[in-house]
Design an enzyme around this catalytic site. Structure first.
Site, PDB file in Angstrom:
ATOM      1  N   GLU A 113      19.925  40.901  55.444  1.00 20.20           N
ATOM      2  CA  GLU A 113      20.708  42.117  55.676  1.00 20.20           C
ATOM      3  C   GLU A 113      19.784  43.268  56.024  1.00 20.20           C
ATOM      4  O   GLU A 113      18.603  43.216  55.700  1.00 20.20           O
ATOM      5  CB  GLU A 113      21.423  42.548  54.374  1.00 20.20           C
ATOM      6  CG  GLU A 113      22.342  41.545  53.786  1.00 20.20           C
ATOM      7  CD  GLU A 113      22.555  41.776  52.288  1.00 20.20           C
ATOM      8  OE1 GLU A 113      22.365  42.900  51.791  1.00 20.20           O
ATOM      9  OE2 GLU A 113      22.911  40.799  51.628  1.00 20.20           O
ATOM     10  N   LYS A 115      18.068  46.816  55.313  1.00 14.36           N
ATOM     11  CA  LYS A 115      17.795  47.604  54.104  1.00 14.36           C
ATOM     12  C   LYS A 115      18.206  49.043  54.406  1.00 14.36           C
ATOM     13  O   LYS A 115      17.531  49.749  55.147  1.00 14.36           O
ATOM     14  CB  LYS A 115      16.331  47.536  53.707  1.00 14.36           C
ATOM     15  CG  LYS A 115      16.071  48.257  52.392  1.00 14.36           C
ATOM     16  CD  LYS A 115      14.705  47.958  51.845  1.00 14.36           C
ATOM     17  CE  LYS A 115      14.572  48.484  50.420  1.00 14.36           C
ATOM     18  NZ  LYS A 115      14.798  49.934  50.301  1.00 14.36           N
ATOM     19  N   CYS A 424      -9.320  69.305  35.361  1.00 12.53           N
ATOM     20  CA  CYS A 424      -9.595  70.612  34.793  1.00 12.53           C
ATOM     21  C   CYS A 424      -9.620  70.453  33.275  1.00 12.53           C
ATOM     22  O   CYS A 424      -8.758  69.793  32.706  1.00 12.53           O
ATOM     23  CB  CYS A 424      -8.485  71.578  35.207  1.00 12.53           C
ATOM     24  SG  CYS A 424      -8.369  73.033  34.174  1.00 12.53           S
TER      25      CYS A 424
HETATM   26  S1  IVH Z   1      19.893  44.299  46.885  1.00 12.77           S
HETATM   27  C1  IVH Z   1      18.845  42.648  42.943  1.00 12.77           C
HETATM   28  N1  IVH Z   1      20.407  44.831  49.404  1.00 12.77           N
HETATM   29  O1  IVH Z   1      16.918  48.888  47.992  1.00 12.77           O
HETATM   30  C2  IVH Z   1      18.744  43.278  44.267  1.00 12.77           C
HETATM   31  N2  IVH Z   1      19.322  46.489  48.098  1.00 12.77           N
HETATM   32  O2  IVH Z   1      14.397  48.489  46.359  1.00 12.77           O
HETATM   33  C3  IVH Z   1      19.257  44.638  44.295  1.00 12.77           C
HETATM   34  N3  IVH Z   1      18.865  48.563  49.310  1.00 12.77           N
HETATM   35  O3  IVH Z   1      17.913  50.156  44.903  1.00 12.77           O
HETATM   36  C4  IVH Z   1      19.233  45.297  45.595  1.00 12.77           C
HETATM   37  N4  IVH Z   1      19.743  47.954  51.227  1.00 12.77           N
HETATM   38  O4  IVH Z   1      19.159  50.946  46.957  1.00 12.77           O
HETATM   39  C5  IVH Z   1      19.870  45.282  48.256  1.00 12.77           C
HETATM   40  N5  IVH Z   1      20.953  45.176  51.631  1.00 12.77           N
HETATM   41  C6  IVH Z   1      20.429  45.619  50.484  1.00 12.77           C
HETATM   42  C7  IVH Z   1      19.876  46.911  50.374  1.00 12.77           C
HETATM   43  C8  IVH Z   1      19.320  47.310  49.155  1.00 12.77           C
HETATM   44  C9  IVH Z   1      19.144  48.933  50.568  1.00 12.77           C
HETATM   45  C10 IVH Z   1      18.159  49.406  48.328  1.00 12.77           C
HETATM   46  C11 IVH Z   1      18.877  49.585  47.034  1.00 12.77           C
HETATM   47  C12 IVH Z   1      17.907  49.241  45.946  1.00 12.77           C
HETATM   48  C13 IVH Z   1      16.622  49.252  46.671  1.00 12.77           C
HETATM   49  C14 IVH Z   1      15.701  48.232  46.046  1.00 12.77           C
END
Ligand code: IVH
Length: 667
Positions: A113, A115, A424
């Site tokens: 997916e 990010k 410091c």
């Molecule tokens: S899955 C257990 N899928 O990335 C896995 N996170 O660094 C949980 N994020 O806090 C996250 N797109 O805000 C997942 N397609 C996606 C995502 C995603 C963005 C962000 C999310 C998370 C962060 C993790």
């Protein structure tokens, strides 16, 4: 007549929701915006005539309501995890190799997916109705932003199926076009523009006045499910996303299932090529093992799953001239050299400062004042000077010399043998350290004094109104209101916020003290272990090292901090001025009945809510975790317990029903 109105209202609501679904989930609107607005206004008018027919999840209720004083805290029932990052093909290959080895598989299928570059949130639906939305916070505790999320049209107010209890996880973001429009409006009103869509989304979501959030067009994509009761979840991540979509959740169109590491890398290239043309910002792609049984088998390392990774796009870089190097003094006295730059646009923002980390880094990269440098910025991270374009070095470029005295207070600077940084030695005599210490004390995860930002702290310290955190509680209205840009109303608000912060927790209080090497997690462990401040104050290095994750370095930092008479005095003054928290008696936590025991709660208890059960257990020294593992001591299974019960049975963990649990508590 009421009957007609009722029917028409119901019809309008269904129709409006159908259009919302087509617009946000299917990305395929079937009527022009003007047509939609007409339906919307008709519904508004009917509801105004028949207030008795108004319901909270009517589509008209997305306009925001009365401003809040502050956001309430929300304990996530299942933790919100983060992802490990990969920045190169090698790291992705290593990720795939680790997984194949752990699973003993020749090739693995992955759900992939984009990010999203926004903010993680969790949405709770009970019986299919949206009841609560919260930010990620520290992963365990977030902020209740329900009212703001209600205004986000991409978030359905109810699901297409009445699922008993489900947490939908996803990302709130702002589309590029909505961001551009917002900044146009901000400019026209003479207000501050946002640096990028992510900041705009964050600023809009964290508004106490939900009407402001409603006026900003936020969007949402779901990417996972936390807890779920009352629905059978399919066994693969891609199917779960399809289920979310069926429930009415927007999910990324760009998602796929691929095979093996070549599939991952192919997807990365494909999305990289599409990135600029996408309607929203992304900062990489996410790879997840598709089969949820395999996910469970792989499990977690600290805060991140072993079965997923974020493959980040390379940081953006730009070239500019380094005009000067200044030295900043942090909370712990660390001197950080900061590059002052000719303004340059990189990674979506204009950068004028970049960190040079420390003296050794400056030497290693051979950075000189006057050099042309390459500045790098990745996502939310502070921009840094990556390297020098040596060919462009002017003959009069100057080497940087670390000052011998603190640029703020004039105290000597010192560098410990095993440290990279100079510090410091002025301690809290140094106004820079005092200011940082105050900002830390008032920060959101510490005593959370809303409105006490850097400008105000600067004024308070410079005017000698506040030297230590304890002085905050001695502030009086007239002196405050006299400060520049302040006025009576803001001064009153600040006094309220200070007063409000007095009720806190022991963990927050310890964290707020700003003891070196004692971050939030350590503060929580200390609070758990000692149970009361007096126990902590009486601890020596040896007893401190009994605390989980506290080694000799952290223990020594705490001992040093508490040995300072000045610090003890500040602590005493804070208590005297009414800063307080619930304590677990004066006993040591190690003597508490459930010390060292880990519980998992699942299902519904008749006698108390899960939050109450958690509090009771924690008060008795137990740790309450969101997921079952081999380390779990007890699983408490209420009515309709789900997959956690299965997992417990599979692992042979002791399962208590409600009666047994109550008996154990009463013991
Ligand atoms: S899955 C257990 N899928 O990335 C896995 N996170 O660094 C949980 N994020 O806090 C996250 N797109 O805000 C997942 N397609 C996606 C995502 C995603 C963005 C962000 C999310 C998370 C962060 C993790």
């Amino acid at each position: 007549m009421t009957f007609d109105a009722k029917a028409r209202i119901a019809q309008l609501r269904t129709e409006i929701e159908r259009h919302n679904y087509r617009y946000y989930v299917l990305d395929d609107p079937s009527i022009p915006d003007a047509e939609f607005d007409k339906l919307f206004r008709e519904l508004q008018a009917l509801e105004a005539q028949h207030p008795e027919l108004l319901i909270p999840d009517s589509p008209t209720q997305r306009v925001g309501g009365k401003p809040l004083k502050s956001f309430a805290e929300v304990q996530h029932r299942t933790p919100m995890l983060s992802l490990n990052n990969a920045f190169s093909e090698e790291e992705v290959r290593a990720f795939d190799a680790r997984i194949r080895e752990a699973l003993g598989a020749a090739e693995v299928k992955y759900a992939v997916e984009p990010k999203f570059d926004g903010l993680a949130i969790t949405l709770t639906y009970r019986d299919g109705v949206f009841v609560q939305g919260a930010t990620r916070g520290d992963g365990n505790t977030g902020e209740d932003v329900t009212e703001n999320l209600r205004t986000v049209r991409a978030i359905p107010l109810h699901l297409s199926e009445p699922v008993a209890d489900v947490e939908v996880r996803g990302e709130v973001l702002m589309f590029k076009r909505d961001f551009a429009r917002l900044n146009d409006e901000q400019r026209a009103r003479g207000e501050k523009e946002f640096a990028n869509p992510r900041n705009a989304a964050a600023g809009s979501l964290r508004q106490l006045d939900s009407r402001i959030t409603a006026s900003r067009r936020l969007s949402f994509f779901a990417y996972g499910i936390g807890l779920c009761e009352g629905a059978v979840l399919p066994a693969r991540h891609d199917q779960q996303l399809v289920l979310l979509r069926r429930w009415g959740m927007p999910v990324a169109q760009q998602r796929r299932v691929v095979q093996g590491v070549e599939g991952l890398l192919g997807y990365y290239r494909e999305i990289g090529a599409q990135r600029a043309g996408l309607p929203f910002d992304i900062d990489g792609v996410v790879y997840k093992v598709n089969d949820t049984a395999l996910q469970q088998q792989l499990g977690f390392v600290s805060r991140a799953p072993r079965w997923a990774i974020a493959h980040k796009f390379p940081a953006e870089e730009a070239m500019t001239v380094l005009l000067d190097i200044e030295v900043q003094v942090g909370r712990t006295g660390a001197l950080t050299p900061v590059a002052r730059l000719a303004p340059v646009f990189v990674g979506g923002v204009t950068v004028t400062n970049a960190t040079l980390h420390n003296e050794d880094e400056i030497r290693r990269k051979d950075v000189r004042i006057g050099d042309t440098v390459i500045v790098r910025r990745a996502g939310d991270v502070i921009p840094e000077v990556a390297r020098v374009a040596v060919g462009k070095r002017p003959h009069d470029a100057r080497e940087f010399v670390m000052p011998e005295r603190c640029p703020v207070c004039g105290s000597h600077v010192a560098r410990l043998a095993d440290e990279a940084v100079w510090r410091c030695t002025g301690g809290l005599f140094c106004p820079a350290q005092r200011k940082q210490a105050l900002l830390h004390f008032a920060s959101r995860r510490a005593l959370n004094v809303e409105g006490l930002g850097d400008k105000l702290v600067e004024q308070l310290v410079d005017a000698h109104l506040v030297d230590t955190p304890a002085d905050l509680y001695k502030l009086e209205l007239p002196a405050l209101a006299d400060l520049e840009r302040m006025g009576e109303k803001s001064a009153l608000n600040l006094l309220h916020a200070i007063e409000h912060g007095k009720r806190t927790t022991l963990a927050r209080f310890i964290y707020a003290l700003g003891i070196r090497n004692a971050g939030e997690a350590t503060a929580k462990d200390l609070a758990q272990h000692f149970g009361s401040l007096d126990n902590l104050l009486a601890a020596d290095a040896a007893s401190l090292q009994q605390v989980r994750d506290v080694g000799p370095v952290v223990a020594q930092s705490i001992v040093d901090f508490l040995a300072e008479a000045h610090n003890r005095e500040v602590i005493a003054q804070l208590r005297a001025s009414g800063v307080h928290w619930p304590e677990h008696g004066q006993r040591q936590m190690t003597e508490l009945p459930f010390s060292g025991k880990t519980f998992v709660l699942t299902g519904t208890l008749a006698a108390m809510s899960r939050d109450e059960a958690r509090e009771k257990l924690e008060a008795l020294g137990a740790k309450v975790s969101g997921s079952v593992s081999k380390k779990t001591d007890y699983v408490v299974a209420g009515a309709e317990a789900g997959s956690k019960l299965d997992k417990a049975q599979e692992l042979g963990v002791v399962v208590l029903d409600e009666q047994q649990f109550m008996a154990l508590l009463n013991e």
